[in-house]
Design an enzyme around this catalytic site. Structure first.
Site, short mmCIF file in Angstrom:
data_model
loop_
_atom_site.label_atom_id
_atom_site.label_comp_id
_atom_site.label_asym_id
_atom_site.label_seq_id
_atom_site.Cartn_x
_atom_site.Cartn_y
_atom_site.Cartn_z
N ASN A 17 -10.85 -3.96 -12.73
CA ASN A 17 -11.85 -3.43 -13.67
C ASN A 17 -11.96 -1.92 -13.53
OD1 ASN A 17 -13.34 -5.52 -15.35
ND2 ASN A 17 -13.33 -6.51 -13.34
N ARG A 68 -28.32 -4.25 6.87
CA ARG A 68 -28.05 -3.96 5.46
C ARG A 68 -28.74 -2.65 5.05
NH1 ARG A 68 -29.23 -8.46 1.14
NH2 ARG A 68 -31.25 -7.49 0.88
N MET A 93 -18.54 -6.54 -3.22
CA MET A 93 -19.00 -7.81 -2.64
C MET A 93 -20.09 -7.64 -1.58
SD MET A 93 -17.35 -9.82 -4.51
CE MET A 93 -17.50 -11.44 -3.74
N ARG A 94 -20.99 -6.71 -1.79
CA ARG A 94 -22.16 -6.57 -0.91
C ARG A 94 -23.41 -6.65 -1.77
NH1 ARG A 94 -20.38 -8.01 3.48
NH2 ARG A 94 -22.33 -7.36 4.45
N ILE A 95 -24.44 -7.26 -1.22
CA ILE A 95 -25.72 -7.30 -1.94
C ILE A 95 -26.48 -6.02 -1.60
CG2 ILE A 95 -27.93 -8.50 -2.09
CD1 ILE A 95 -26.38 -11.10 -1.55
N ASN A 110 -23.33 -4.01 -13.32
CA ASN A 110 -22.45 -4.93 -12.59
C ASN A 110 -21.73 -5.81 -13.61
OD1 ASN A 110 -21.37 -6.39 -10.34
ND2 ASN A 110 -22.84 -8.03 -10.73
N HIS A 112 -20.17 -9.64 -13.85
CA HIS A 112 -20.25 -10.93 -13.15
C HIS A 112 -19.43 -11.95 -13.95
CE1 HIS A 112 -21.89 -13.93 -10.52
NE2 HIS A 112 -22.12 -14.69 -11.57
N SER A 139 -20.17 -11.35 -17.87
CA SER A 139 -21.34 -10.61 -18.34
C SER A 139 -21.39 -9.26 -17.65
CB SER A 139 -22.64 -11.36 -17.98
OG SER A 139 -22.58 -12.72 -18.37
N GLU A 146 -33.04 -8.66 -7.74
CA GLU A 146 -32.63 -10.07 -7.65
C GLU A 146 -31.15 -10.18 -8.03
OE1 GLU A 146 -35.28 -9.11 -9.83
OE2 GLU A 146 -36.50 -9.17 -8.02
N LEU A 147 -30.43 -11.01 -7.27
CA LEU A 147 -28.98 -11.10 -7.45
C LEU A 147 -28.58 -11.58 -8.85
CD1 LEU A 147 -26.24 -10.90 -5.92
CD2 LEU A 147 -26.49 -13.35 -5.45
N ASP A 148 -27.69 -10.83 -9.51
CA ASP A 148 -27.10 -11.21 -10.80
C ASP A 148 -28.16 -11.58 -11.85
OD1 ASP A 148 -24.57 -10.88 -9.63
OD2 ASP A 148 -24.50 -12.96 -8.97
N GLU A 177 -12.36 -9.26 -19.07
CA GLU A 177 -13.39 -8.44 -18.42
C GLU A 177 -13.16 -6.95 -18.64
OE1 GLU A 177 -14.38 -9.22 -14.32
OE2 GLU A 177 -14.16 -11.37 -14.58
C1 GRF Z 1 -14.23 -9.74 -11.25
O1 GRF Z 1 -13.98 -11.07 -11.58
C2 GRF Z 1 -15.67 -9.41 -11.44
O2 GRF Z 1 -16.28 -10.10 -12.50
C3 GRF Z 1 -16.27 -9.86 -10.13
O3 GRF Z 1 -15.30 -9.52 -9.15
C4 GRF Z 1 -14.01 -9.50 -9.75
C5 GRF Z 1 -13.43 -8.14 -9.48
O4 GRF Z 1 -12.10 -8.04 -9.87
N1 GRF Z 1 -17.56 -9.24 -9.90
P1 GRF Z 1 -11.35 -6.63 -9.81
O5 GRF Z 1 -11.48 -6.13 -8.37
O6 GRF Z 1 -12.04 -5.71 -10.78
O7 GRF Z 1 -9.94 -6.91 -10.17
#
Ligand code: GRF
Length: 194
Positions: A17, A68, A93-95, A110, A112, A139, A146-148, A177
């Protein structure tokens, strides 16, 4: 000419992305510059990819911090130094704690991989298949503590096929995406423009 809005993109992995956003910035499709790509993992493939494009990168390793809050505070210091207009979470991948999120109200986005509010959290594709859903997707939303859970800006939908595994469905979703994130960023930047 007015200065372009700047983005700090946070990643933990391959960064596809992030690369799609970088391509849109480079082509002029997206009227923004990437100030920083930051990862919590030094070995994230996206960091190497951003380096090879000449984009400034940084790593804040979460394992180096006792809590954290301490990690969030180090992250905040690095981001404040880059002073981005938008913080773009792209497979980060961290909250993030409430204090961090509230430092940049309505300026953290973000992506998701589900049709929120369905399936916040992990294993979204597996959960969609197990539920027998006919459609899945992704999305882009504003980040709240709050998460997502923040307001959804835009979504993309794909069919779930009877033969799908979580991996085949993930592949179909990720292909959509990239355009989704660029489109959502355009919308945010246009709305925020003076
Ligand atoms: C994607 O599926 C995104 O929706 C999720 O983590 C993945 C990241 O993929 N949050 P990349 O690192 O952008 O390839």
């Amino acid at each position: 000419m007015a200065k372009k809005p700047t983005l700090a993109i946070l990643i933990s992995g391959r960064g596809s992305n992030m690369l799609a956003i970088a391509k849109a910035c480079a082509s002029g499709e997206l009227n923004a510059d990437i100030a920083l790509v930051l990862s919590n993992r030094e070995d994230a493939a996206g960091i190497a990819a951003a380096n090879s494009l000449g984009i400034p990168t940084d790593v804040v390793d979460h394992k180096a911090f006792p809590s954290r809050d301490a990690f969030d505070s180090a992250l905040r210091t690095r981001l404040e130094a880059a002073s981005p207009d938008w913080i773009v979470l792209a497979g980060f991948m961290r909250i993030l704690g409430a204090q961090f999120v509230q430092r940049w109200p309505e300026r953290i986005l973000n992506i998701h991989p589900s049709l929120l509010p369905l399936y916040p959290g992990l294993r979204t594709h597996e959960r969609a298949i197990l539920a027998g859903d006919k459609e899945a997707g992704a999305s882009v939303h504003l980040v709240v503590p709050e998460l997502d859970a923040g307001p959804v800006i835009d979504q993309v939908r794909v069919p779930v096929l009877p033969t799908d595994t979580p991996d085949t469905l993930a592949q179909r979703v990720i292909e959509q995406e990239h355009a989704l994130y660029v489109r959502a960023l355009k919308q945010c930047i246009n709305i925020a423009a003076p």
